[in-house]
Design a protein around this motif. Structure first.
Motif, PDB file in Angstrom:
ATOM      1  N   ILE A   1      89.194  59.852  56.400  1.00 18.74           N
ATOM      2  CA  ILE A   1      90.628  60.048  57.749  1.00 18.74           C
ATOM      3  C   ILE A   1      89.545  59.290  58.542  1.00 18.74           C
ATOM      4  O   ILE A   1      90.287  58.629  59.922  1.00 18.74           O
ATOM      5  N   GLN A   2      88.037  58.943  58.227  1.00 23.43           N
ATOM      6  CA  GLN A   2      87.368  57.851  59.518  1.00 23.43           C
ATOM      7  C   GLN A   2      88.055  56.645  59.548  1.00 23.43           C
ATOM      8  O   GLN A   2      88.822  56.177  60.732  1.00 23.43           O
TER       9      GLN A   2
ATOM     10  N   ASP B   1      86.553  46.639  46.390  1.00 20.58           N
ATOM     11  CA  ASP B   1      85.336  46.900  47.796  1.00 20.58           C
ATOM     12  C   ASP B   1      85.022  48.614  47.561  1.00 20.58           C
ATOM     13  O   ASP B   1      83.308  49.304  48.341  1.00 20.58           O
ATOM     14  N   ILE B   2      86.086  49.304  47.505  1.00 17.87           N
ATOM     15  CA  ILE B   2      85.743  51.123  47.047  1.00 17.87           C
ATOM     16  C   ILE B   2      84.623  51.083  46.294  1.00 17.87           C
ATOM     17  O   ILE B   2      84.112  51.987  46.506  1.00 17.87           O
TER      18      ILE B   2
ATOM     19  N   MET C   1      84.319  51.800  53.984  1.00 18.09           N
ATOM     20  CA  MET C   1      85.201  51.640  55.250  1.00 18.09           C
ATOM     21  C   MET C   1      86.149  50.592  55.672  1.00 18.09           C
ATOM     22  O   MET C   1      87.627  50.637  56.431  1.00 18.09           O
ATOM     23  N   LEU C   2      85.653  49.282  55.624  1.00 20.78           N
ATOM     24  CA  LEU C   2      86.060  47.790  57.021  1.00 20.78           C
ATOM     25  C   LEU C   2      87.417  47.822  55.955  1.00 20.78           C
ATOM     26  O   LEU C   2      88.278  47.842  56.478  1.00 20.78           O
ATOM     27  N   THR C   3      87.752  47.821  54.943  1.00 20.44           N
ATOM     28  CA  THR C   3      88.431  47.367  53.910  1.00 20.44           C
ATOM     29  C   THR C   3      89.341  48.035  53.481  1.00 20.44           C
ATOM     30  O   THR C   3      90.049  48.470  53.776  1.00 20.44           O
ATOM     31  N   TYR C   4      89.185  49.677  54.269  1.00 25.01           N
ATOM     32  CA  TYR C   4      90.178  50.895  53.753  1.00 25.01           C
ATOM     33  C   TYR C   4      90.583  51.117  55.091  1.00 25.01           C
ATOM     34  O   TYR C   4      91.815  51.090  55.217  1.00 25.01           O
TER      35      TYR C   4
ATOM     36  N   PRO D   1      85.638  57.376  44.689  1.00 25.07           N
ATOM     37  CA  PRO D   1      84.400  57.948  44.879  1.00 25.07           C
ATOM     38  C   PRO D   1      84.348  57.061  46.534  1.00 25.07           C
ATOM     39  O   PRO D   1      83.369  56.927  46.598  1.00 25.07           O
ATOM     40  N   MET D   2      85.126  58.189  47.435  1.00 29.70           N
ATOM     41  CA  MET D   2      84.726  57.640  49.048  1.00 29.70           C
ATOM     42  C   MET D   2      84.863  58.814  49.620  1.00 29.70           C
ATOM     43  O   MET D   2      86.210  59.787  49.555  1.00 29.70           O
ATOM     44  N   SER D   3      84.951  60.000  50.354  1.00 25.20           N
ATOM     45  CA  SER D   3      84.711  60.970  50.272  1.00 25.20           C
ATOM     46  C   SER D   3      85.626  61.021  51.556  1.00 25.20           C
ATOM     47  O   SER D   3      86.279  60.015  51.907  1.00 25.20           O
TER      48      SER D   3
END
Lengths: 240, 547
Positions: free
Chosen positions: B414-415, A101-102, B307-310, B407-409
């Motif tokens: 943190i959001q 997903d990432i 975002m959801l998976t995180y 690769p995620m800001s």
């Protein structure tokens, strides 16, 4: 392609971990990053992956500067750390799907890769269990699978063979060769000289933060005729 | 003895090095102790004032020793409560156990060294409860110099017996129930036992006060600190320690120390029999090693928004880690139950209170202003209490590097962490507001408006929490518990949230019209939320470069 140009890193203003390091690694190459403990291997790898910020110098991955365009650069590589104790309370399958997903891997591709690599690393029956229940080697394998699932064009691996059983180590080495044949770049640190000898197109020997030798093992052996690889390594690193 | 000492010193040094990593200290790190001292001043002062008031009543009755008895009992209970979590973590589940088991050491040597280190942990409780009460005692009673010497000895040994009692319980449970030798299961069990213990103490204190009132009066009439005898039920050395402190009897001090020594001997003898048997294989985890069924595999490999998976990854890890579940999530259910329980029991038996509540004009704008303030206060309270975002980076520990190479800001990551905190805050607010609304008969519209105020304040606390934890994360820890329970960052959201919550009610009177208060409250909360989100975005790049 990896381009490291004049990179330096000092810890706490005193210890110079990496000193003006320059390396260029072409697509299709497998590079063994060799050096004694504390030579600066992990620091270099951490700077290549954006975990640490270099004091000076530039690192580009496929032409993208990791400091200037971090997100684009991070999409180029897959990274396996030397510590596989990550997200231990996720199940193996949850970790792989999280990574997919990432990196926004389409469903059909992620499923095909999970099936392929789970079979290759004999992890099919372990995917439903939490990573906490895995042995060190199994944790190493699930982290590797988390990298393979997004099929990066650059592989950066810190001591990837530590803890793997012979079958898995063989599978990993074969996969590395296959990826290099497909034009991808593989960069890995190791202490095992025999692995470097059998697997790498080139080696980079580092000690005290400086590159002491970068080239093929054949050239290195030619320059130190009659000596074993171990002797050559000890001689090169002792001159740092 | 030599191996005990060597082991104690090494374990202690290791513990202290986890507190002080040797890195260059930031301004935040330097300010933290000062902030904490200031933060604890109101608590210490309130303990002091309580002791002061109690002593005014007790001294004429010659019962001043009661306050010392209460002090030692409160200390013992607090230490016992904390030890239920601490003993398993230090004695069984710490990373050094497997190394120690392989060394040629006797069980009692390992256990004695770990007991000594655990005592050092507990001196914080001793100081927090002891200092203000002793200060009040010294000011009012003005004891002789010998009192100070005796008190020092008593306080040094104060954590010993409660720790040993908790240790014995843990060892016996481990021995009798082999399934408890699973870290996660044991943490769940000990957590719920500790919570049950806390609620039990609450109830039993009430019942003791009611049932034994007559005998307490008799003892009060007798004078000469006869009341101190009741404390012996809990820790047998306490009555002797009190006698030694009040009447400066050295013999009583010696007896109390002899009792403590007896407990040590029993503990070490039991540990020689039980410890190795229970500690071997304690960190093993079970697994099924079954191939996933096709249906489950398909479901678990569906694609989802990063975002959801995180966010779900955060929630899963929190729910599956017992220490986080108990500290971060259980409060959501527990606090409403405790508060509602006390209101129900208090109001339920009081007809006047029920009549008073029923006569509240909920639609009056003045009352609505208070309902909104209460909503905002609940939002602040429930969001700061769950500690989710204020420990979100700390909980990553040494795995924080993962956040830096994907690769995620940083801001998106943190959001996602804030969203996980907001979800739990939201549940806490709902569990709190809806039952209160129903019991008190608050109209739905008022309840909805207070809910909006609660959400706005929840957003504020969660973003402040993540900013604090980004700037000063506690990343070096051996046990998950340390990331949450020994993380002083929590003070940076809890105390301001409590202060702000109380201050809200006092500001209502400053507005000529209650509606102005409502409008200002929403506006200020909204502006603060936007400011906090902006600050979080601005902070994250610089903060992560430092990590």
């Amino acid at each position: 392609m990896i381009e490291i140009t004049a990179v330096s890193k000092t810890y706490s203003g005193k210890v110079k971990a990496v000193n003006n390091l320059t390396l260029t690694i072409q697509p299709g190459e497998i590079i063994g990053f060799i050096g004694p403990n504390g030579a600066g291997k992990t620091t270099t790898i951490k700077m290549m992956t954006g975990i640490l910020k270099p004091d000076t110098g530039v690192i580009k991955l496929n032409g993208i500067d990791i400091q200037a365009q971090p997100l684009e650069a991070k999409r180029q590589f897959g990274y396996v750390s030397d510590n596989p104790d990550l997200f231990l309370r996720l199940k193996g399958i949850e970790y792989l799907n999280f990574m997919a997903d990432i990196y926004e891997v389409p469903v059909s591709e992620r499923r095909e890769r999970i099936d392929r690599y789970a079979a290759m690393f004999e992890m099919t029956t372990a995917l439903s269990d939490k990573i906490l229940s895995y042995s060190h080697g199994m944790r190493q394998k699930i982290i590797l699978m988390g990298v393979l699932i997004h099929d990066p064009s650059i592989w950066i691996l810190d001591e990837p063979l530590t803890g793997l059983d012979p079958q898995s180590a063989y599978s990993l080495k074969e996969t590395m060769k296959l990826q290099a044949d497909l034009g991808k770049t593989v960069f890995f640190s190791t202490h095992v000289l025999e692995v470097a000898e059998k697997l790498c197109t080139k080696v980079a020997i580092i000690n005290k933060g400086q590159i002491l030798y970068y080239g093929t093992l054949e050239e290195l052996k030619k320059n130190h005729a009659g000596k074993s690889l171990e002797d050559i390594f000890l001689e090169v690193t002792s001159h740092a | 003895m030599r191996s005990f000492w060597a082991l104690f010193v090494v374990t202690l040094k290791n513990t202290l090095s986890l507190v002080d990593s040797g890195k260059k200290k930031s301004i935040w790190t330097r300010l933290l102790p000062a902030f904490l001292v200031v933060a604890f001043i109101p608590t210490l002062f309130s303990f002091y004032m309580m002791a002061q008031e109690a002593l005014k009543l007790l001294i004429p009755l010659q019962q001043s020793g009661v306050i010392l008895g209460l002090m030692l009992t409160a200390m013992s209970l607090m230490i016992f409560f904390l030890a239920i979590f601490l003993i398993p973590a230090v004695f069984y589940f710490s990373k050094d156990v497997e190394v120690l088991l392989a060394l040629p050491l006797k069980a009692h040597t390992i256990v004695a060294a770990k007991l000594a280190v655990s005592m050092i942990y507990e001196y914080v409780s001793v100081l927090l409860i002891g200092l203000p009460i002793l200060a009040a005692y010294v000011v009012n009673v003005q004891p002789e110099p010998l009192f100070y010497v005796i008190t020092l000895v008593v306080l040094i040994f104060a954590p010993l017996i409660p720790l040993i009692l908790a240790g014995l319980i843990v060892m016996v449970v481990m021995a009798l129930f082999p399934k408890a030798r699973n870290r996660d299961l044991f943490n769940y069990l000990s957590g719920f036992v500790a919570l049950a213990f806390a609620i039990g103490i609450n109830l039993s204190v009430n019942s003791i006060v009611q049932i034994d009132a007559q005998s307490m009066i008799t003892m009060l009439i007798q004078g000469n600190d006869s009341l101190t005898g009741i404390f012996g039920y809990m820790i047998p050395s306490i009555p002797f320690a009190i006698n030694a402190m009040v009447h400066l009897k050295v013999l009583d001090l010696v007896i109390s120390l002899a009792i403590a020594l007896g407990f040590i001997v029993i503990f070490l003898v039991v540990s020689d029999v039980v410890y190795f048997m229970t500690a071997v294989g304690v960190n093993e985890t079970g697994a099924s090693r079954k191939k996933l069924k096709a249906k489950a595999y398909t479901k678990m490999t569906l694609r989802s928004n990063p975002m959801l998976t995180y966010t779900f990854k955060e929630l899963k890890l929190m729910i599956r880690t017992p220490i986080y579940l108990l500290n971060n999530i259980s409060t959501v259910v527990l606090m409403p139950v405790i508060l509602l329980g006390s209101i129900m029991t208090g109001v339920g038996s009081d007809d006047e209170a029920i009549t008073a509540i029923k006569s509240i004009p909920w639609n009056d704008p003045n009352v609505l202003a208070y309902v909104l303030a209460a909503g905002a206060a609940i939002g602040l309270f429930m969001s700061s209490l769950n500690l989710i975002t204020v420990t979100a980076i700390s909980r990553e520990g040494t795995n924080v590097y993962f956040m830096k190479f994907i690769p995620m800001s940083y801001f998106k990551q943190i959001q996602a962490k804030v969203f996980s905190g907001l979800i739990i805050s939201f549940l806490g607010i709902v569990f709190m507001l809806i039952p209160f609304g129903i019991i008190l008969g608050i109209p739905p519209l008022s309840l909805f408006l207070s809910f909006i105020a609660a959400l706005l304040s929840g957003v504020l606390i969660n973003y402040i929490g993540i900013i604090v934890d980004m700037i000063h994360p506690k990343l070096v820890w051996e046990q998950e518990a340390a990331a949450v329970k020994q993380n002083l960052n929590a003070a940076f959201t809890m105390l301001p949230a409590m202060g702000l919550g109380v201050a809200l009610f006092f500001t209502i009177g400053l507005f000529p019209q209650p509606m102005w208060f409502a409008f200002t409250l929403y506006l200020i909360l909204f502006v603060l939320d936007v400011g906090a989100i902006y600050l979080a975005k601005k902070t994250c790049k610089k903060a992560f470069d430092q990590i």
